[in-house]
Design an enzyme around this catalytic site. Structure first.
Site, PDB file in Angstrom:
ATOM      1  N   LYS A 105      81.058   9.632  36.704  1.00 58.19           N
ATOM      2  CA  LYS A 105      80.496   8.813  37.698  1.00 58.19           C
ATOM      3  C   LYS A 105      82.648   7.782  37.324  1.00 58.19           C
ATOM      4  O   LYS A 105      83.209   7.741  37.155  1.00 58.19           O
ATOM      5  CB  LYS A 105      79.561   8.211  37.860  1.00 58.19           C
ATOM      6  CG  LYS A 105      78.474   9.236  38.139  1.00 58.19           C
ATOM      7  CD  LYS A 105      77.564   8.698  38.844  1.00 58.19           C
ATOM      8  CE  LYS A 105      76.014  10.190  38.476  1.00 58.19           C
ATOM      9  NZ  LYS A 105      75.364   9.469  39.036  1.00 58.19           N
ATOM     10  N   SER A 154      68.679  12.819  36.643  1.00 57.67           N
ATOM     11  CA  SER A 154      67.291  12.034  35.004  1.00 57.67           C
ATOM     12  C   SER A 154      67.264  12.996  34.349  1.00 57.67           C
ATOM     13  O   SER A 154      66.717  13.128  33.819  1.00 57.67           O
ATOM     14  CB  SER A 154      66.409  11.581  35.680  1.00 57.67           C
ATOM     15  OG  SER A 154      66.925   9.989  36.560  1.00 57.67           O
ATOM     16  N   GLY A 200      69.598   8.819  38.952  1.00 56.88           N
ATOM     17  CA  GLY A 200      70.227   7.229  38.246  1.00 56.88           C
ATOM     18  C   GLY A 200      68.906   7.053  38.767  1.00 56.88           C
ATOM     19  O   GLY A 200      68.603   5.366  38.051  1.00 56.88           O
ATOM     20  N   GLU A 252      76.198  10.603  45.991  1.00 58.16           N
ATOM     21  CA  GLU A 252      76.379   9.649  46.488  1.00 58.16           C
ATOM     22  C   GLU A 252      77.757   9.851  47.139  1.00 58.16           C
ATOM     23  O   GLU A 252      78.035   8.773  47.616  1.00 58.16           O
ATOM     24  CB  GLU A 252      77.345   9.479  44.705  1.00 58.16           C
ATOM     25  CG  GLU A 252      75.684   8.797  44.460  1.00 58.16           C
ATOM     26  CD  GLU A 252      76.271   8.415  42.709  1.00 58.16           C
ATOM     27  OE1 GLU A 252      77.543   8.586  42.323  1.00 58.16           O
ATOM     28  OE2 GLU A 252      75.161   8.910  42.461  1.00 58.16           O
ATOM     29  N   HIS A 309      78.743  15.634  46.158  1.00 59.77           N
ATOM     30  CA  HIS A 309      77.842  14.796  44.946  1.00 59.77           C
ATOM     31  C   HIS A 309      76.864  14.289  45.714  1.00 59.77           C
ATOM     32  O   HIS A 309      77.788  13.113  47.320  1.00 59.77           O
ATOM     33  CB  HIS A 309      78.327  14.708  44.278  1.00 59.77           C
ATOM     34  CG  HIS A 309      77.606  13.361  43.684  1.00 59.77           C
ATOM     35  ND1 HIS A 309      76.828  12.869  43.706  1.00 59.77           N
ATOM     36  CD2 HIS A 309      76.785  13.663  42.560  1.00 59.77           C
ATOM     37  CE1 HIS A 309      75.681  11.755  42.573  1.00 59.77           C
ATOM     38  NE2 HIS A 309      76.117  13.451  42.131  1.00 59.77           N
ATOM     39  N   ASN A 367      79.087  14.330  34.348  1.00 61.82           N
ATOM     40  CA  ASN A 367      79.473  13.185  35.168  1.00 61.82           C
ATOM     41  C   ASN A 367      79.175  11.939  35.078  1.00 61.82           C
ATOM     42  O   ASN A 367      78.572  11.095  35.190  1.00 61.82           O
ATOM     43  CB  ASN A 367      78.614  13.536  36.769  1.00 61.82           C
ATOM     44  CG  ASN A 367      79.007  12.653  38.163  1.00 61.82           C
ATOM     45  OD1 ASN A 367      79.709  12.472  38.024  1.00 61.82           O
ATOM     46  ND2 ASN A 367      78.085  13.223  38.977  1.00 61.82           N
ATOM     47  N   GLU A 407      70.265  18.958  43.614  1.00 62.49           N
ATOM     48  CA  GLU A 407      70.110  16.915  42.801  1.00 62.49           C
ATOM     49  C   GLU A 407      68.955  16.722  43.339  1.00 62.49           C
ATOM     50  O   GLU A 407      69.652  15.981  44.359  1.00 62.49           O
ATOM     51  CB  GLU A 407      71.552  16.931  42.540  1.00 62.49           C
ATOM     52  CG  GLU A 407      72.708  16.993  41.680  1.00 62.49           C
ATOM     53  CD  GLU A 407      73.425  16.465  41.110  1.00 62.49           C
ATOM     54  OE1 GLU A 407      73.251  16.264  39.341  1.00 62.49           O
ATOM     55  OE2 GLU A 407      73.654  15.673  41.762  1.00 62.49           O
TER      56      GLU A 407
HETATM   57  P1  PGA Z   1      71.873  11.326  36.692  1.00 65.67           P
HETATM   58  O1  PGA Z   1      72.704  12.110  38.017  1.00 65.67           O
HETATM   59  O2  PGA Z   1      71.811  12.334  35.524  1.00 65.67           O
HETATM   60  O3  PGA Z   1      72.329   9.524  36.433  1.00 65.67           O
HETATM   61  O4  PGA Z   1      70.892  11.108  37.274  1.00 65.67           O
HETATM   62  C1  PGA Z   1      73.223  12.932  37.497  1.00 65.67           C
HETATM   63  C2  PGA Z   1      74.336  13.429  38.682  1.00 65.67           C
HETATM   64  O5  PGA Z   1      74.444  12.215  39.569  1.00 65.67           O
HETATM   65  O6  PGA Z   1      74.756  14.114  38.595  1.00 65.67           O
END
Ligand code: PGA
Length: 259
Positions: free
Chosen positions: A11, A213, A173, A97, A95, A9, A167
């Site tokens: 982003k 992560s 993140g 976010e 997601h 992903n 998640e």
């Molecule tokens: P990350 O994000 O691996 O940077 O923690 C995962 C995601 O948001 O799908």
């Protein structure tokens, strides 16, 4: 056995030139991997180009979001037929976010999944609890509500391709990964929930990815868990070498499991 998925992903990172460079490096690095479904979800502006680059390869592209109407006066939105027309075969829906910054709810997730399925693309439905919810002991309840809300009114036969991504919001993140045990607990709950809502056969077949992560040095222990069928990877998918490494680790693990 469930076929694993490793999905990047990206982003809101990478302009078109950077995206092409990264995509090329990924393509070269994973060309001989056969037993893992590899998906890259770049930003909308890079989809068309990457969709073309990956034609005939073992890498698929996906959108990071979509709108549920097919077309119309919805300035700034992107429909699923549009995603399909540039080569997408997956769409991330819900997601955290999007839930946090853009008002996504279980109801909009539900509508988007319907739109994705209607075009015969694969929805990757994201669910996960916040730190506050985990600390209050509500993890399983919150995740259960999100899964049930997102899948409301669907029949099992409509959801054959569904992918779920667990998640935990506190792990995204932040560098704080759920321990394999913490992740497995939630994955197992989701799977038994799927048996309850649909059927044991459906539960056994549905793929549940872990995200938050994931990186080269923890991907192995996470993927070794019984109910974890792959990863949705943000930050660590932005470096070709690391991403390729995670695909290969997963591939090896599954080859051993099979063998
Ligand atoms: P990350 O994000 O691996 O940077 O923690 C995962 C995601 O948001 O799908």
């Amino acid at each position: 056995m469930r076929r694993p998925i490793i999905s990047g992903n990206w982003k809101m990172y990478k302009d078109i030139n950077e995206a092409i460079e990264l995509a090329n490096a990924v393509k070269r690095g994973v060309f001989d991997v056969e037993n893992v479904e590899i998906v890259i979800c770049p930003s909308f502006t890079n989809l068309s180009e990457l969709g073309e680059m990956f034609v005939g390869s073992n890498v698929s592209v996906g959108g990071q979001n979509c709108y549920w109407e097919k077309e119309g006066a919805y300035t700034g939105e992107i429909s699923v037929p549009m995603l399909k027309s540039v080569g997408c075969s997956y769409v991330i829906v819900g997601h955290s976010e999007r839930r946090k910054y853009f008002g996504e709810t279980d109801e909009t997730v539900n509508r988007k999944i319907a739109a994705v399925l209607e075009e015969e693309l694969v929805p990757i439905m994201c669910v996960g609890e916040t730190l506050e919810e985990r600390e209050a002991g509500k993890t399983l309840e919150v995740v259960k509500d999100q899964v049930v809300g997102g899948l409301r009114n669907f029949q099992e036969t409509q959801l054959e391709t569904l992918v779920i991504a667990y998640e935990p919001v506190w792990a995204i993140g932040t560098g704080k990964t759920a321990t394999p045990g913490q992740a497995q607990e939630v994955h197992a709950m989701i799977r038994s929930l799927m048996a309850e809502c649909f059927s044991p056969a459906f539960a056994d077949a549905v793929r549940i990815l872990y995200g938050g992560s994931v990186k080269p040095d923890n991907v192995g222990e996470l993927m070794a868990e019984r109910d974890i069928d792959g990863g949705l990877i943000g930050g660590a998918s932005l470096k070709a070498e690391g991403f390729v490494d995670m695909v290969k680790t997963t591939s090896q693990l599954y080859a051993e499991k099979k063998g």
